[in-house]
Design an enzyme around this catalytic site. Structure first.
Site, PDB file in Angstrom:
ATOM      1  N   THR A 246      35.576  48.274  39.534  1.00  0.00           N
ATOM      2  CA  THR A 246      34.936  46.989  39.614  1.00  0.00           C
ATOM      3  C   THR A 246      33.126  47.217  39.655  1.00  0.00           C
ATOM      4  OG1 THR A 246      34.568  47.347  41.913  1.00  0.00           O
ATOM      5  CG2 THR A 246      36.684  46.409  41.414  1.00  0.00           C
TER       6      THR A 246
ATOM      7  N   LYS B 241      31.140  49.460  57.630  1.00  0.00           N
ATOM      8  CA  LYS B 241      32.705  49.503  57.373  1.00  0.00           C
ATOM      9  C   LYS B 241      33.225  50.200  58.642  1.00  0.00           C
ATOM     10  CE  LYS B 241      33.287  47.485  53.122  1.00  0.00           C
ATOM     11  NZ  LYS B 241      33.814  46.326  52.934  1.00  0.00           N
TER      12      LYS B 241
ATOM     13  N   TYR C  48      26.503  51.421  54.140  1.00  0.00           N
ATOM     14  CA  TYR C  48      27.826  50.847  53.915  1.00  0.00           C
ATOM     15  C   TYR C  48      28.750  51.576  54.672  1.00  0.00           C
ATOM     16  CZ  TYR C  48      31.983  49.995  51.033  1.00  0.00           C
ATOM     17  OH  TYR C  48      33.284  49.599  50.343  1.00  0.00           O
TER      18      TYR C  48
ATOM     19  N   VAL D 125      38.381  51.834  43.104  1.00  0.00           N
ATOM     20  CA  VAL D 125      38.797  50.943  42.225  1.00  0.00           C
ATOM     21  C   VAL D 125      37.672  50.405  41.191  1.00  0.00           C
ATOM     22  CG1 VAL D 125      39.823  48.492  42.157  1.00  0.00           C
ATOM     23  CG2 VAL D 125      39.979  49.857  44.080  1.00  0.00           C
TER      24      VAL D 125
ATOM     25  N   ARG E  59      29.789  33.139  46.847  1.00  0.00           N
ATOM     26  CA  ARG E  59      28.271  32.926  47.671  1.00  0.00           C
ATOM     27  C   ARG E  59      27.711  31.804  46.716  1.00  0.00           C
ATOM     28  NH1 ARG E  59      23.933  37.112  46.244  1.00  0.00           N
ATOM     29  NH2 ARG E  59      25.033  38.398  44.879  1.00  0.00           N
TER      30      ARG E  59
HETATM   31  N1  LIG Z   1      35.563  49.326  44.408  1.00  0.00           N
HETATM   32  C1  LIG Z   1      35.848  50.153  45.125  1.00  0.00           C
HETATM   33  O1  LIG Z   1      36.156  51.320  44.741  1.00  0.00           O
HETATM   34  C2  LIG Z   1      36.085  50.132  46.661  1.00  0.00           C
HETATM   35  C3  LIG Z   1      36.308  51.146  47.440  1.00  0.00           C
HETATM   36  C4  LIG Z   1      36.512  50.895  48.789  1.00  0.00           C
HETATM   37  C5  LIG Z   1      36.372  49.641  49.310  1.00  0.00           C
HETATM   38  N2  LIG Z   1      36.059  48.513  48.485  1.00  0.00           N
HETATM   39  C6  LIG Z   1      35.841  47.013  49.163  1.00  0.00           C
HETATM   40  O2  LIG Z   1      36.502  46.315  48.261  1.00  0.00           O
HETATM   41  C7  LIG Z   1      35.811  44.862  48.517  1.00  0.00           C
HETATM   42  C8  LIG Z   1      35.741  44.474  47.352  1.00  0.00           C
HETATM   43  O3  LIG Z   1      34.841  45.206  46.400  1.00  0.00           O
HETATM   44  P1  LIG Z   1      34.790  45.196  44.889  1.00  0.00           P
HETATM   45  O4  LIG Z   1      34.948  46.661  44.356  1.00  0.00           O
HETATM   46  O5  LIG Z   1      35.577  44.243  44.504  1.00  0.00           O
HETATM   47  O6  LIG Z   1      33.268  44.937  44.696  1.00  0.00           O
HETATM   48  P2  LIG Z   1      32.417  43.907  43.763  1.00  0.00           P
HETATM   49  O7  LIG Z   1      32.897  43.785  42.203  1.00  0.00           O
HETATM   50  O8  LIG Z   1      30.961  44.408  43.713  1.00  0.00           O
HETATM   51  O9  LIG Z   1      32.449  42.719  44.470  1.00  0.00           O
HETATM   52  C9  LIG Z   1      32.008  42.096  45.435  1.00  0.00           C
HETATM   53  C10 LIG Z   1      32.017  40.983  46.160  1.00  0.00           C
HETATM   54  O10 LIG Z   1      31.534  40.637  47.114  1.00  0.00           O
HETATM   55  C11 LIG Z   1      30.461  39.431  47.004  1.00  0.00           C
HETATM   56  N3  LIG Z   1      29.484  39.168  47.904  1.00  0.00           N
HETATM   57  C12 LIG Z   1      28.521  39.957  47.964  1.00  0.00           C
HETATM   58  N4  LIG Z   1      27.598  39.663  48.808  1.00  0.00           N
HETATM   59  C13 LIG Z   1      28.139  38.348  49.328  1.00  0.00           C
HETATM   60  C14 LIG Z   1      27.694  37.337  50.304  1.00  0.00           C
HETATM   61  N5  LIG Z   1      26.601  37.315  50.666  1.00  0.00           N
HETATM   62  N6  LIG Z   1      28.561  36.330  50.406  1.00  0.00           N
HETATM   63  C15 LIG Z   1      29.815  36.398  49.713  1.00  0.00           C
HETATM   64  N7  LIG Z   1      30.229  37.097  48.967  1.00  0.00           N
HETATM   65  C16 LIG Z   1      29.350  38.370  48.874  1.00  0.00           C
HETATM   66  C17 LIG Z   1      30.276  39.607  45.626  1.00  0.00           C
HETATM   67  O11 LIG Z   1      29.845  38.352  45.097  1.00  0.00           O
HETATM   68  P3  LIG Z   1      28.628  38.302  43.927  1.00  0.00           P
HETATM   69  O12 LIG Z   1      29.350  38.524  42.474  1.00  0.00           O
HETATM   70  O13 LIG Z   1      27.967  36.893  44.007  1.00  0.00           O
HETATM   71  O14 LIG Z   1      27.757  39.375  44.062  1.00  0.00           O
HETATM   72  C18 LIG Z   1      31.624  39.814  44.966  1.00  0.00           C
HETATM   73  O15 LIG Z   1      32.282  38.674  44.766  1.00  0.00           O
HETATM   74  C19 LIG Z   1      34.500  45.318  49.313  1.00  0.00           C
HETATM   75  O16 LIG Z   1      34.859  44.896  50.579  1.00  0.00           O
HETATM   76  C20 LIG Z   1      34.506  46.670  49.135  1.00  0.00           C
HETATM   77  O17 LIG Z   1      33.638  47.320  50.198  1.00  0.00           O
HETATM   78  C21 LIG Z   1      35.864  48.834  47.282  1.00  0.00           C
END
Ligand SMILES: NC(=O)c1ccc[n+]([C@@H]2O[C@H](COP(=O)([O-])OP(=O)(O)OC[C@H]3O[C@@H](n4cnc5c(N)ncnc54)[C@H](OP(=O)(O)O)[C@@H]3O)[C@@H](O)[C@H]2O)c1
Length: 219
Positions: free
Chosen positions: A177, A147, A143, A175, A28
Site C-alpha cells: 500500500t 500502535k 508509529y 502489505v 477524511r
Molecule cells: N501496509 C502495511 O504494511 C501495514 C502493516 C501493519 C499495519 N498496517 C496498518 O494497516 C492500516 C491501513 O494501512 P495501509 O497500509 O492501507 O495505509 P495507507 O494506504 O497509507 O492508508 C491509510 C489510510 O488512513 C487514512 N488516514 C490517514 N489520516 C487520516 C485521518 N486523519 N482521518 C481519517 N483517515 C486517515 C488515509 O487517508 P488519506 O488517503 O486521506 O491519507 C488512508 O485511507 C493502518 O492502520 C496501518 O497502520 C499497515
C-alpha cells in the site's frame, strides 16, 4: 470503516460489501469517500477525520440521523511518521497519537454505546507488529508507540464490553500500500482476510486479542 478510501481499508470495505454487509465508507475527505464507495458499489459514504473529535462526533450524528445502525467498527486509518523518540518531530508525535490512537478511541466512544444497547457488535483495531512489545517495538517511534497504545486500548475496551460485543486487534502483515511500499509481501486483498474474519466473528469467537493471519500473536 475509517481510512476506507485506499489500501487495506478499501480492500476490507470491498470484501465486506461483497459479503452482503451494508458498509459506510469513510475518509477524511468526503470526495475520496464518495469515489471509493462508488467504485465498490457501496451506498454510504461519509467524512470522518480521525484527527478531529468533532469530525468523528459529526459523522456519528449524521449516520444516526440517516437511521444507520453501526454493528461493526473497523479502526483502520493511520499515519506512519519517521524518526525515533529523540528525532521524530513534535508535530509527527502529536499527529500519530491523534490519528492512530485517539481517533480510534473517539470512534469507539461514538459507536460502541449503540452496540452495547443492541447487544451485538464487532470492533477491529487495525494495529501492527511494530506495536508489539513481544516483537520488539520495531519501526519508527511515533508509529510504534501509537500502535502499542492502540493494543492497550483493545485490552482495556474489552473489559468494558458485555453481551455479544467483541473487540480485537489485527496486524495485517506487511502489505503493498502507500504505507507498506511496493516490496511488501501481501496484497491489500490478502491482508483484508484477517480483518474481515474479526469483523464477522461468530458469537463464540475471541475478544480482547491480537491476531495476524487469523492466529493469535503475543502483545
Ligand atoms: N501496509 C502495511 O504494511 C501495514 C502493516 C501493519 C499495519 N498496517 C496498518 O494497516 C492500516 C491501513 O494501512 P495501509 O497500509 O492501507 O495505509 P495507507 O494506504 O497509507 O492508508 C491509510 C489510510 O488512513 C487514512 N488516514 C490517514 N489520516 C487520516 C485521518 N486523519 N482521518 C481519517 N483517515 C486517515 C488515509 O487517508 P488519506 O488517503 O486521506 O491519507 C488512508 O485511507 C493502518 O492502520 C496501518 O497502520 C499497515
Amino acid at each position: 470503516m475509517t481510512g476506507a478510501n485506499r489500501g487495506i481499508g478499501r480492500a476490507v470495505v470491498a470484501a465486506l460489501h461483497e459479503r452482503g454487509l451494508e458498509v459506510v465508507v469513510t475518509a477524511r475527505r468526503l470526495g475520496d469517500a464518495q469515489s471509493a464507495a462508488r467504485e465498490i458499489g457501496a451506498a454510504k459514504a461519509a467524512e470522518l477525520d480521525l484527527a478531529s473529535e468533532p469530525s468523528v462526533a459529526a459523522c456519528a450524528a449524521a449516520l444516526a440521523r440517516d437511521g444507520a445502525t453501526i454493528d461493526v467498527l473497523i479502526n483502520n486509518g493511520a499515519v506512519l511518521a519517521e524518526g525515533d523518540v529523540l528525532t521524530a518531530t513534535s508535530a509527527d508525535l502529536r499527529r500519530s497519537l491523534d490519528v492512530n490512537l485517539l481517533g480510534a478511541l473517539w470512534c469507539c466512544r461514538a459507536f460502541v454505546p449503540g452496540m452495547l444497547q443492541r447487544g451485538y457488535g464487532r470492533i477491529v483495531n487495525v494495529s501492527s507488529g511494530w506495536g508489539s512489545f513481544a516483537e520488539g517495538m520495531e519501526g519508527p517511534a511515533a508509529y510504534a508507540i501509537s500502535k502499542a497504545a492502540l493494543n492497550a486500548s483493545t485490552r482495556s475496551l474489552a473489559r468494558s464490553l458485555r453481551g455479544d460485543v467483541k473487540v480485537n486487534a489485527c496486524c495485517p502483515g506487511w502489505v503493498r500500500t502507500r504505507m507498506g511500499g511496493t516490496d511488501a509481501d501481501l496484497t491489500p486483498q490478502q491482508a483484508a482476510d484477517g480483518i474481515v474474519w474479526l469483523a464477522t466473528l461468530a458469537a463464540d469467537g475471541p475478544s480482547g486479542g491480537l491476531f495476524r493471519a487469523r492466529q493469535p500473536i503475543a502483545w
